[in-house]
Scaffold this active site. Structure first.
Site, PDB file in Angstrom:
ATOM      1  N   HIS A 109       0.882  -1.174   0.000  1.00  0.00           N
ATOM      2  CA  HIS A 109       0.000   0.000   0.000  1.00  0.00           C
ATOM      3  C   HIS A 109       0.912   1.214   0.000  1.00  0.00           C
ATOM      4  O   HIS A 109       1.988   1.195   0.603  1.00  0.00           O
ATOM      5  CB  HIS A 109      -0.897  -0.031   1.243  1.00  0.00           C
ATOM      6  CG  HIS A 109      -1.852   1.118   1.358  1.00  0.00           C
ATOM      7  ND1 HIS A 109      -2.510   1.666   0.262  1.00  0.00           N
ATOM      8  CD2 HIS A 109      -2.283   1.811   2.437  1.00  0.00           C
ATOM      9  CE1 HIS A 109      -3.307   2.638   0.687  1.00  0.00           C
ATOM     10  NE2 HIS A 109      -3.179   2.748   1.993  1.00  0.00           N
ATOM     11  N   GLY A 135      -5.492 -10.742   2.768  1.00  0.00           N
ATOM     12  CA  GLY A 135      -4.469 -11.768   2.770  1.00  0.00           C
ATOM     13  C   GLY A 135      -4.990 -13.192   2.728  1.00  0.00           C
ATOM     14  O   GLY A 135      -4.428 -14.046   2.019  1.00  0.00           O
ATOM     15  N   GLU A 196     -12.437   2.615   0.292  1.00  0.00           N
ATOM     16  CA  GLU A 196     -12.727   2.127   1.642  1.00  0.00           C
ATOM     17  C   GLU A 196     -13.701   3.043   2.370  1.00  0.00           C
ATOM     18  O   GLU A 196     -14.641   2.576   3.024  1.00  0.00           O
ATOM     19  CB  GLU A 196     -11.426   2.040   2.450  1.00  0.00           C
ATOM     20  CG  GLU A 196     -10.470   0.961   1.992  1.00  0.00           C
ATOM     21  CD  GLU A 196      -9.104   1.078   2.636  1.00  0.00           C
ATOM     22  OE1 GLU A 196      -8.303   0.144   2.468  1.00  0.00           O
ATOM     23  OE2 GLU A 196      -8.828   2.120   3.304  1.00  0.00           O
TER      24      GLU A 196
END
Length: 342
Positions: A109, A135, A196
């Site tokens: 990121h 993940g 997000e």
């Protein structure tokens, strides 16, 4: 012009052969990258702080585990798999003193680089490999012979082969199986935060809670509100994921479709779009990053208050009870891996 999609034939794992790759942190992304790379034939070590709870887990999975500073010393490629707000302190204490010319710093990121919480020396490569999935999905897809799509970016390239290293890492973790797109640290950071905040997490959860509240306050049973505003959301999102918005509309009833196209834009209207633009501006000018870093440094009082407040929302009690009646909906087993540095 469409962006180039890099696939298996565009990446060569030989760019990681005879290199030592250190994964710093063994949380959500860290454990997935480490395991996938190891199974791809790459030499991987893990770097953690001395009292990390993840040491035993990493060792059990067959990794040599070192203190972070030692892992950085030994490694040619160093993957910083640590939460954004923890990177600066860890980098200053353990990474920066042990970097040398020709090493490669890798991020999943762009936050720390884009907002300047770390400033790498000019003689190291700085790249990004960002799988577009959490993940445990990166890991599961890999073990099933598939892979999630990913992004790569090059911030510094003194060696001249940084992109090759990024593509090799992408192949090692499985992203080239799903397709890899090239971006830059700014674009990845700003679009990721925007998604997000306004749609994927913040927007969706606030919309679900508001819809639930409106129905319950109007006298409807909370169970009915839960089913209509949360439970069935997955069905719609799955259709979008499989076939896009148009494909979703093809699969729902004419009544639902008319409500979608005629009422939806009245709810998510121009005023919402304006507030989205305000959120994007706060991301672009660094306001959000400064606020989040200050919140972390203050001990996360507002963060913890808001999270606790969210757990007490009536939709949570209703959902827990209803999910208990549906044994096919089980809490996902993430393999005991936490999404943090510990």
């Amino acid at each position: 012009m469409s962006a180039k999609i890099y696939t298996e034939q565009d990446a060569d794992l030989n760019h990681l052969k005879e290199k030592t790759c250190a994964v710093i942190g063994f949380g959500s992304q860290g454990h997935a990258h480490a395991l996938n790379l190891k199974e791809s034939g790459v030499r991987v070590i893990v770097g953690l702080y001395p009292t990390s709870k993840s040491r035993a887990s990493a060792e059990k999975k067959g990794f040599e585990v070192f203190d972070t500073a030692e892992a950085v010393k030994q490694a040619d490629v160093i993957f910083i798999a640590v939460p954004d707000v923890k990177i600066a302190a860890m980098y200053k204490a353990d990474v920066a003193p042990n970097l040398s010319a020709g090493k490669t710093l890798l991020f999943s990121h762009g936050f720390a680089i884009h907002y300047g919480t770390v400033t790498p020396p000019e003689d190291v490569n700085v790249i990004m490999v960002a799988p577009k999935g959490p993940g445990h999905i990166v890991r599961r897809q890999f073990t099933e012979g598939k892979g999630v799509p990913g992004l790569i970016a090059v911030y510094q390239d003194p060696s001249g082969n940084s992109k090759d290293i990024a593509l090799a890492w992408s192949k090692g973790v499985g992203c080239t199986r799903g397709g890899v797109f090239e971006t830059d640290f700014r674009e990845e950071t700003e679009t990721d935060l925007f998604g997000e905040q306004t749609v994927l997490c913040g927007g969706a959860s606030a919309l679900v809670q508001a819809g639930f509240e409106v129905l319950v306050e109007a006298g409807y049973q909370p169970e009915m509100a839960y089913f209509e505003c949360l439970h069935e959301l997955k069905l719609i999102v799955d259709l979008m994921n499989e076939s896009g918005i148009a494909g979703m509309r093809f699969s729902i009833s004419e009544t639902a479709k008319y409500g979608d196209i005629s009422v939806g834009p009245k709810i998510i209207d121009a005023s919402v779009k304006e507030r989205m633009k305000e959120a994007l501006t706060a991301i672009q000018d660094g306001t959000f990053a400064k606020e989040w870093i200050a919140e972390y440094e203050a001990g996360l009082p507002e963060y913890n208050r808001l999270l606790e407040e969210g757990t007490k929302h009536p939709i949570e009690e209703t959902g827990e009870r209803l999910r208990g009646l549906m044994p096919w909906i089980k809490k996902r087993d993430l393999g005991g891996v936490q999404a943090d540095y510990s």
